[in-house]
Scaffold this motif. Sequence first.
Motif, PDB file in Angstrom:
ATOM      1  N   GLU A  80      -5.315 -10.471   4.203  1.00 30.50           N
ATOM      2  CA  GLU A  80      -6.232  -9.833   5.135  1.00 30.50           C
ATOM      3  C   GLU A  80      -5.415  -8.936   6.050  1.00 30.50           C
ATOM      4  O   GLU A  80      -4.367  -9.335   6.542  1.00 30.50           O
ATOM      5  CB  GLU A  80      -6.981 -10.864   5.976  1.00 30.50           C
ATOM      6  N   LYS A  81      -5.910  -7.745   6.252  1.00 33.17           N
ATOM      7  CA  LYS A  81      -5.200  -6.800   7.116  1.00 33.17           C
ATOM      8  C   LYS A  81      -6.210  -5.837   7.709  1.00 33.17           C
ATOM      9  O   LYS A  81      -7.060  -5.308   7.008  1.00 33.17           O
ATOM     10  CB  LYS A  81      -4.147  -6.027   6.309  1.00 33.17           C
ATOM     11  N   GLU A  82      -6.104  -5.619   9.012  1.00 30.81           N
ATOM     12  CA  GLU A  82      -6.937  -4.622   9.677  1.00 30.81           C
ATOM     13  C   GLU A  82      -6.081  -3.378   9.890  1.00 30.81           C
ATOM     14  O   GLU A  82      -5.068  -3.421  10.578  1.00 30.81           O
ATOM     15  CB  GLU A  82      -7.462  -5.156  11.011  1.00 30.81           C
ATOM     16  N   ILE A  83      -6.508  -2.280   9.288  1.00 30.28           N
ATOM     17  CA  ILE A  83      -5.828  -0.997   9.458  1.00 30.28           C
ATOM     18  C   ILE A  83      -6.547  -0.310  10.630  1.00 30.28           C
ATOM     19  O   ILE A  83      -7.694   0.116  10.505  1.00 30.28           O
ATOM     20  CB  ILE A  83      -5.887  -0.141   8.179  1.00 30.28           C
ATOM     21  N   ILE A  84      -5.865  -0.223  11.752  1.00 32.17           N
ATOM     22  CA  ILE A  84      -6.503   0.151  13.016  1.00 32.17           C
ATOM     23  C   ILE A  84      -6.535   1.667  13.221  1.00 32.17           C
ATOM     24  O   ILE A  84      -5.553   2.358  12.983  1.00 32.17           O
ATOM     25  CB  ILE A  84      -5.780  -0.538  14.193  1.00 32.17           C
ATOM     26  N   GLY A  85      -7.702   2.151  13.685  1.00 35.58           N
ATOM     27  CA  GLY A  85      -7.844   3.538  14.129  1.00 35.58           C
ATOM     28  C   GLY A  85      -7.744   4.588  13.045  1.00 35.58           C
ATOM     29  O   GLY A  85      -7.164   5.642  13.277  1.00 35.58           O
ATOM     30  N   VAL A  86      -8.339   4.336  11.881  1.00 37.55           N
ATOM     31  CA  VAL A  86      -8.187   5.274  10.772  1.00 37.55           C
ATOM     32  C   VAL A  86      -9.469   6.033  10.428  1.00 37.55           C
ATOM     33  O   VAL A  86      -9.473   6.843   9.506  1.00 37.55           O
ATOM     34  CB  VAL A  86      -7.635   4.566   9.515  1.00 37.55           C
ATOM     35  N   VAL A  87     -10.561   5.795  11.158  1.00 35.14           N
ATOM     36  CA  VAL A  87     -11.805   6.541  10.964  1.00 35.14           C
ATOM     37  C   VAL A  87     -12.216   7.060  12.342  1.00 35.14           C
ATOM     38  O   VAL A  87     -12.682   6.297  13.181  1.00 35.14           O
ATOM     39  CB  VAL A  87     -12.927   5.679  10.352  1.00 35.14           C
ATOM     40  N   SER A  88     -12.028   8.353  12.583  1.00 35.27           N
ATOM     41  CA  SER A  88     -12.282   8.890  13.918  1.00 35.27           C
ATOM     42  C   SER A  88     -13.560   9.715  14.024  1.00 35.27           C
ATOM     43  O   SER A  88     -13.903  10.164  15.108  1.00 35.27           O
ATOM     44  CB  SER A  88     -11.090   9.739  14.376  1.00 35.27           C
ATOM     45  N   LEU A 133       0.854  -1.185   0.000  1.00 35.45           N
ATOM     46  CA  LEU A 133       0.000   0.000   0.000  1.00 35.45           C
ATOM     47  C   LEU A 133       0.890   1.235   0.000  1.00 35.45           C
ATOM     48  O   LEU A 133       1.752   1.391   0.861  1.00 35.45           O
ATOM     49  CB  LEU A 133      -0.906   0.013   1.229  1.00 35.45           C
ATOM     50  N   THR A 134       0.702   2.105  -1.002  1.00 37.14           N
ATOM     51  CA  THR A 134       1.505   3.320  -1.099  1.00 37.14           C
ATOM     52  C   THR A 134       0.708   4.566  -0.728  1.00 37.14           C
ATOM     53  O   THR A 134       1.288   5.604  -0.417  1.00 37.14           O
ATOM     54  CB  THR A 134       2.076   3.485  -2.518  1.00 37.14           C
ATOM     55  N   LYS A 135      -0.614   4.468  -0.766  1.00 35.50           N
ATOM     56  CA  LYS A 135      -1.477   5.576  -0.363  1.00 35.50           C
ATOM     57  C   LYS A 135      -2.685   4.992   0.348  1.00 35.50           C
ATOM     58  O   LYS A 135      -3.267   4.001  -0.118  1.00 35.50           O
ATOM     59  CB  LYS A 135      -1.937   6.389  -1.582  1.00 35.50           C
ATOM     60  N   PHE A 136      -3.053   5.610   1.466  1.00 38.14           N
ATOM     61  CA  PHE A 136      -4.216   5.154   2.230  1.00 38.14           C
ATOM     62  C   PHE A 136      -4.760   6.369   2.965  1.00 38.14           C
ATOM     63  O   PHE A 136      -4.182   6.810   3.949  1.00 38.14           O
ATOM     64  CB  PHE A 136      -3.807   4.059   3.223  1.00 38.14           C
ATOM     65  N   THR A 137      -5.850   6.946   2.457  1.00 38.18           N
ATOM     66  CA  THR A 137      -6.405   8.143   3.082  1.00 38.18           C
ATOM     67  C   THR A 137      -7.906   8.019   3.283  1.00 38.18           C
ATOM     68  O   THR A 137      -8.611   7.446   2.455  1.00 38.18           O
ATOM     69  CB  THR A 137      -6.141   9.421   2.258  1.00 38.18           C
ATOM     70  N   LYS A 183      -3.009   9.680   8.366  1.00 34.50           N
ATOM     71  CA  LYS A 183      -1.755  10.441   8.244  1.00 34.50           C
ATOM     72  C   LYS A 183      -0.630   9.770   9.023  1.00 34.50           C
ATOM     73  O   LYS A 183       0.534   9.881   8.662  1.00 34.50           O
ATOM     74  CB  LYS A 183      -1.947  11.867   8.766  1.00 34.50           C
ATOM     75  N   ALA A 184      -0.980   9.062  10.087  1.00 33.53           N
ATOM     76  CA  ALA A 184       0.033   8.436  10.954  1.00 33.53           C
ATOM     77  C   ALA A 184       0.503   7.074  10.441  1.00 33.53           C
ATOM     78  O   ALA A 184       1.440   6.499  11.004  1.00 33.53           O
ATOM     79  CB  ALA A 184      -0.540   8.267  12.362  1.00 33.53           C
ATOM     80  N   LEU A 185      -0.113   6.566   9.372  1.00 31.70           N
ATOM     81  CA  LEU A 185       0.297   5.250   8.854  1.00 31.70           C
ATOM     82  C   LEU A 185       1.718   5.302   8.309  1.00 31.70           C
ATOM     83  O   LEU A 185       2.131   6.291   7.705  1.00 31.70           O
ATOM     84  CB  LEU A 185      -0.656   4.788   7.754  1.00 31.70           C
ATOM     85  N   ASN A 186       2.437   4.225   8.504  1.00 30.31           N
ATOM     86  CA  ASN A 186       3.797   4.107   8.002  1.00 30.31           C
ATOM     87  C   ASN A 186       3.738   3.467   6.611  1.00 30.31           C
ATOM     88  O   ASN A 186       3.679   2.245   6.477  1.00 30.31           O
ATOM     89  CB  ASN A 186       4.635   3.262   8.970  1.00 30.31           C
ATOM     90  N   LEU A 187       3.729   4.310   5.585  1.00 30.89           N
ATOM     91  CA  LEU A 187       3.632   3.832   4.206  1.00 30.89           C
ATOM     92  C   LEU A 187       4.982   3.976   3.526  1.00 30.89           C
ATOM     93  O   LEU A 187       5.734   4.894   3.853  1.00 30.89           O
ATOM     94  CB  LEU A 187       2.570   4.628   3.446  1.00 30.89           C
ATOM     95  N   PRO A 188       5.331   3.128   2.589  1.00 32.25           N
ATOM     96  CA  PRO A 188       4.544   2.015   2.077  1.00 32.25           C
ATOM     97  C   PRO A 188       4.443   0.872   3.097  1.00 32.25           C
ATOM     98  O   PRO A 188       5.346   0.648   3.893  1.00 32.25           O
ATOM     99  CB  PRO A 188       5.296   1.571   0.828  1.00 32.25           C
ATOM    100  N   MET A 189       3.293   0.171   3.035  1.00 33.56           N
ATOM    101  CA  MET A 189       3.010  -0.929   3.945  1.00 33.56           C
ATOM    102  C   MET A 189       2.895  -2.220   3.129  1.00 33.56           C
ATOM    103  O   MET A 189       2.110  -2.299   2.191  1.00 33.56           O
ATOM    104  CB  MET A 189       1.688  -0.669   4.682  1.00 33.56           C
ATOM    105  N   ARG A 190       3.686  -3.201   3.497  1.00 33.27           N
ATOM    106  CA  ARG A 190       3.679  -4.484   2.785  1.00 33.27           C
ATOM    107  C   ARG A 190       2.888  -5.512   3.583  1.00 33.27           C
ATOM    108  O   ARG A 190       3.115  -5.678   4.782  1.00 33.27           O
ATOM    109  CB  ARG A 190       5.116  -4.984   2.592  1.00 33.27           C
TER     110      ARG A 190
END
Length: 192
Positions: A135-143, A85-89, A102-109
């Motif tokens: 499968e991956k849970e991206i935690i805490g990204v919708v506040s 993942l190179t962009k995740f907004t 914004k706090a995600l560490n990208l790129p994410m493999r």
Amino acid sequence: MKTKSYVLFSIFTLLSSCITRYDRAEFDPVRDKNYAQTGTPSTYINTNDTSGWNGFIKSTKPYDIWLHYPNAHPETAAYIESVVLTKFTVTYADGTVDPGTKALNLPMRIKTFVYQGPDRNPDGSINHSKDRRIEKEIIGVVSRDEPFTLQIEGRFTKYSGTTIPFKIKTKYNMQWDRRIDIVTLFDIIANI
């Protein structure tokens, strides 16, 4: 006097256990009739619902986003080693980007794993198939409890080393599920 208190407590407990109250956020993707994103990961908003002994089911912020692949063609996943993942907004209607993204560490493999599950053949026998999944849970990204647009860009990496780029842009509407379900003694007896 103890007997009366016990009977009243028992009746209260029985009645309260038959009532379920909901205060849940629900996010539904908006898709037009031309929507077709085969070959991209599926997304799902996990609202982290909690339930207590009193039958109260409530969403808990911040919410998470689940990514899942294969989407429509599981046979193509057999050749995929990972996704990057190179962009995740997550962007709200007022243009604000969620601080969780914004706090995600990208790129994410994200590497694939082997999933083994039963499949029923037409003759009724069971076949255990294996396929590769992501499968991956991206935690805490919708506040916020608001509609938003999810944008994801990335690339699949095949075992051969070749890459396949993809883009996802999905708008999610938000609504509240605020209701009370009451299960009567007659409902319980009818389902026995």
